[in-house]
Write a protein that holds these residues in place. Structure first.
Motif, PDB file in Angstrom:
ATOM      1  N   MET A   1       0.823  -1.201   0.000  1.00 49.61           N
ATOM      2  CA  MET A   1       0.000   0.000   0.000  1.00 49.61           C
ATOM      3  C   MET A   1       0.859   1.254   0.000  1.00 49.61           C
ATOM      4  N   GLN A   2       1.940   1.259   0.794  1.00 52.47           N
ATOM      5  CA  GLN A   2       2.814   2.429   0.834  1.00 52.47           C
ATOM      6  C   GLN A   2       3.587   2.584  -0.473  1.00 52.47           C
ATOM      7  N   ALA A   3       3.895   1.465  -1.109  1.00 49.84           N
ATOM      8  CA  ALA A   3       4.570   1.544  -2.404  1.00 49.84           C
ATOM      9  C   ALA A   3       3.670   2.217  -3.431  1.00 49.84           C
ATOM     10  N   PHE A   4       2.373   1.896  -3.397  1.00 51.33           N
ATOM     11  CA  PHE A   4       1.467   2.548  -4.325  1.00 51.33           C
ATOM     12  C   PHE A   4       1.279   4.013  -3.972  1.00 51.33           C
ATOM     13  N   ALA A   5       1.176   4.312  -2.663  1.00 44.09           N
ATOM     14  CA  ALA A   5       1.100   5.716  -2.250  1.00 44.09           C
ATOM     15  C   ALA A   5       2.349   6.463  -2.701  1.00 44.09           C
ATOM     16  N   GLY A   6       3.492   5.784  -2.629  1.00 40.52           N
ATOM     17  CA  GLY A   6       4.730   6.385  -3.114  1.00 40.52           C
ATOM     18  C   GLY A   6       4.704   6.622  -4.610  1.00 40.52           C
ATOM     19  N   LEU A   7       4.005   5.748  -5.360  1.00 39.24           N
ATOM     20  CA  LEU A   7       3.889   5.948  -6.802  1.00 39.24           C
ATOM     21  C   LEU A   7       3.059   7.187  -7.119  1.00 39.24           C
ATOM     22  N   SER A   8       2.025   7.453  -6.332  1.00 42.13           N
ATOM     23  CA  SER A   8       1.243   8.669  -6.519  1.00 42.13           C
ATOM     24  C   SER A   8       2.106   9.902  -6.252  1.00 42.13           C
ATOM     25  N   LEU A   9       2.899   9.848  -5.175  1.00 44.99           N
ATOM     26  CA  LEU A   9       3.824  10.945  -4.882  1.00 44.99           C
ATOM     27  C   LEU A   9       4.898  11.042  -5.950  1.00 44.99           C
ATOM     28  N   PHE A  10       5.348   9.888  -6.431  1.00 48.44           N
ATOM     29  CA  PHE A  10       6.330   9.850  -7.514  1.00 48.44           C
ATOM     30  C   PHE A  10       5.802  10.550  -8.763  1.00 48.44           C
ATOM     31  N   SER A  11       4.523  10.389  -9.054  1.00 49.54           N
ATOM     32  CA  SER A  11       3.940  11.018 -10.235  1.00 49.54           C
ATOM     33  C   SER A  11       4.026  12.534 -10.148  1.00 49.54           C
ATOM     34  N   VAL A  12       3.666  13.097  -8.989  1.00 50.52           N
ATOM     35  CA  VAL A  12       3.729  14.550  -8.820  1.00 50.52           C
ATOM     36  C   VAL A  12       5.182  15.018  -8.838  1.00 50.52           C
ATOM     37  N   PHE A  13       6.071  14.312  -8.109  1.00 52.25           N
ATOM     38  CA  PHE A  13       7.486  14.666  -8.108  1.00 52.25           C
ATOM     39  C   PHE A  13       8.058  14.669  -9.525  1.00 52.25           C
ATOM     40  N   LEU A  14       7.739  13.623 -10.281  1.00 50.81           N
ATOM     41  CA  LEU A  14       8.325  13.490 -11.611  1.00 50.81           C
ATOM     42  C   LEU A  14       7.805  14.561 -12.557  1.00 50.81           C
ATOM     43  N   LEU A  15       6.505  14.823 -12.538  1.00 53.09           N
ATOM     44  CA  LEU A  15       5.962  15.857 -13.410  1.00 53.09           C
ATOM     45  C   LEU A  15       6.565  17.225 -13.063  1.00 53.09           C
ATOM     46  N   MET A  16       6.687  17.509 -11.775  1.00 54.78           N
ATOM     47  CA  MET A  16       7.326  18.767 -11.360  1.00 54.78           C
ATOM     48  C   MET A  16       8.785  18.796 -11.775  1.00 54.78           C
ATOM     49  N   ALA A  17       9.493  17.687 -11.523  1.00 54.33           N
ATOM     50  CA  ALA A  17      10.928  17.652 -11.781  1.00 54.33           C
ATOM     51  C   ALA A  17      11.253  17.677 -13.269  1.00 54.33           C
ATOM     52  N   LEU A  18      10.382  17.092 -14.103  1.00 50.75           N
ATOM     53  CA  LEU A  18      10.631  17.127 -15.548  1.00 50.75           C
ATOM     54  C   LEU A  18      10.682  18.561 -16.043  1.00 50.75           C
ATOM     55  N   GLY A  19       9.694  19.362 -15.635  1.00 51.59           N
ATOM     56  CA  GLY A  19       9.701  20.763 -16.037  1.00 51.59           C
ATOM     57  C   GLY A  19      10.886  21.517 -15.485  1.00 51.59           C
ATOM     58  N   LEU A  20      11.210  21.259 -14.209  1.00 52.42           N
ATOM     59  CA  LEU A  20      12.328  21.963 -13.593  1.00 52.42           C
ATOM     60  C   LEU A  20      13.656  21.527 -14.186  1.00 52.42           C
ATOM     61  N   ALA A  21      13.783  20.242 -14.516  1.00 52.08           N
ATOM     62  CA  ALA A  21      15.030  19.746 -15.106  1.00 52.08           C
ATOM     63  C   ALA A  21      15.256  20.362 -16.482  1.00 52.08           C
ATOM     64  N   ILE A  22      14.180  20.540 -17.248  1.00 48.48           N
ATOM     65  CA  ILE A  22      14.314  21.175 -18.553  1.00 48.48           C
ATOM     66  C   ILE A  22      14.800  22.614 -18.395  1.00 48.48           C
ATOM     67  N   ILE A  23      14.208  23.337 -17.444  1.00 49.84           N
ATOM     68  CA  ILE A  23      14.574  24.742 -17.240  1.00 49.84           C
ATOM     69  C   ILE A  23      15.974  24.867 -16.648  1.00 49.84           C
ATOM     70  N   PHE A  24      16.236  24.130 -15.574  1.00 50.39           N
ATOM     71  CA  PHE A  24      17.514  24.239 -14.883  1.00 50.39           C
ATOM     72  C   PHE A  24      18.637  23.596 -15.687  1.00 50.39           C
ATOM     73  N   GLY A  25      18.333  22.459 -16.318  1.00 44.85           N
ATOM     74  CA  GLY A  25      19.368  21.755 -17.064  1.00 44.85           C
ATOM     75  C   GLY A  25      19.833  22.499 -18.286  1.00 44.85           C
TER      76      GLY A  25
END
Length: 308
Positions: A16-40
């Motif tokens: 259950m926590q692994a799936f909850a982590g996947l939901s958090l992973f989705s938000v982290f990744l979507l945020m980080a993709l945009g930030l990585a493009i800008i910062f990178g």
């Protein structure tokens, strides 16, 4: 028995926590993709990135209210419309910010940090004035309600599955854009050698503007996904900006694969530890672990060779 739990209970908890982590992973990744493009690519430390995410969340909230009041028969598809609008609105604001402010601060990272931090305060106050200080939420369509039963003790929410599918789709689109399109070639050329890219006819200013807009647009889509796991308030974006920077730096600022691996490892570790410890203690332990790894590998998990 371990920590008062049977092995069957621990298996269910970790699942259950692994799936909850996947939901958090989705938000982290979507945020980080945009930030990585800008910062990178641009070297811009965008402290207002969380506010672009919350802009997407508020766009989703407005779409929910509009469809509920004027198009109730089409309410089932409002979220799909909201994601497109969130990308467009956040991306358009990002391009405007790049043209009005960021383009004057290139090669001055401290100035971009201070300027975008000031922008984040302005946007927070704007959200507070327009939408109020209280947090708001959206009502999900019926087809996104409920859960899928994997076992007697494990239920997976359907909206979480949708967010993960959305994350996979957007990640694939970003990969295709960066590595399979002529635009991606221009972006990578600017990253590797800006002066030479300009010398061969690439409009580096246009590349920067559209790249900043795309990065902010992806953050807007992350805001739409965020409405499924939390309520939206003027300062909600600040809760994720530190974690997002941590994901980008830990994975390697210019590595798409590193961003994915970093977002997954941090979200899973944080989600699992939050069950057994407090949320603040889980964040502290994750931060200490990341700092320890960065001391051994300061370039991050993955790194690409870039000409300077």
């Amino acid at each position: 028995m371990l920590m008062g739990y049977s092995f069957a209970d621990l298996g269910s908890i970790f699942a259950m926590q692994a799936f909850a982590g996947l939901s958090l992973f989705s938000v982290f990744l979507l945020m980080a993709l945009g930030l990585a493009i800008i910062f990178g690519q641009m070297g811009v430390i965008n402290m207002a990135h969380g506010e672009f995410m919350i802009l997407g969340a508020y766009v989703t909230y407005l779409c929910s209210g509009f469809f509920s009041a004027f198009l109730p028969g089409l309410y089932a598809i409002y979220f799909l419309v909201a994601m497109v609008l969130a990308f467009v609105v956040a991306g358009a604001l990002g391009m405007a910010v790049e043209w009005l402010m960021i383009r004057h601060l290139y090669r001055r990272p401290l100035d971009t940090l201070l300027a975008t931090w000031g922008l984040s305060l302005v946007l927070q106050q704007a959200y507070r004035s327009i939408f109020g200080a209280r947090e708001v939420g959206v009502e999900l369509p019926e087809w996104m309600m409920g859960s899928t039963h994997l076992s007697e003790t494990i239920d997976i929410p359907i909206n979480g599955l949708f967010v993960m599918a959305l994350t996979v789709l957007i990640t694939a689109c970003v990969f295709a854009m960066m590595f399979r399109s002529s635009w991606g070639k221009k972006v990578r050329a600017v990253v590797q050698n800006r002066t030479m890219a300009g010398a061969v006819g690439i409009d580096t200013e246009r590349v920067d503007r559209y790249t900043f807009g795309i990065g902010c647009g992806i953050a807007g889509v992350a805001g739409s996904a965020f409405t499924m796991i939390g309520s939206t308030g003027p300062t909600s974006g600040q809760l994720y900006i530190v974690d997002t920077f941590l994901v980008v730096v830990f994975g390697g600022a210019q590595s798409l694969l590193g961003t994915i691996a970093s977002a997954f490892s941090i979200s899973q570790a944080q989600s699992t530890m939050e069950f057994f410890l407090s949320g603040s203690m889980a964040k502290v332990l994750v931060l200490l672990g990341v700092v320890g790894i960065l001391m051994l590998r300061p370039q991050g998990l993955f790194v690409i060779k870039v000409r300077r």
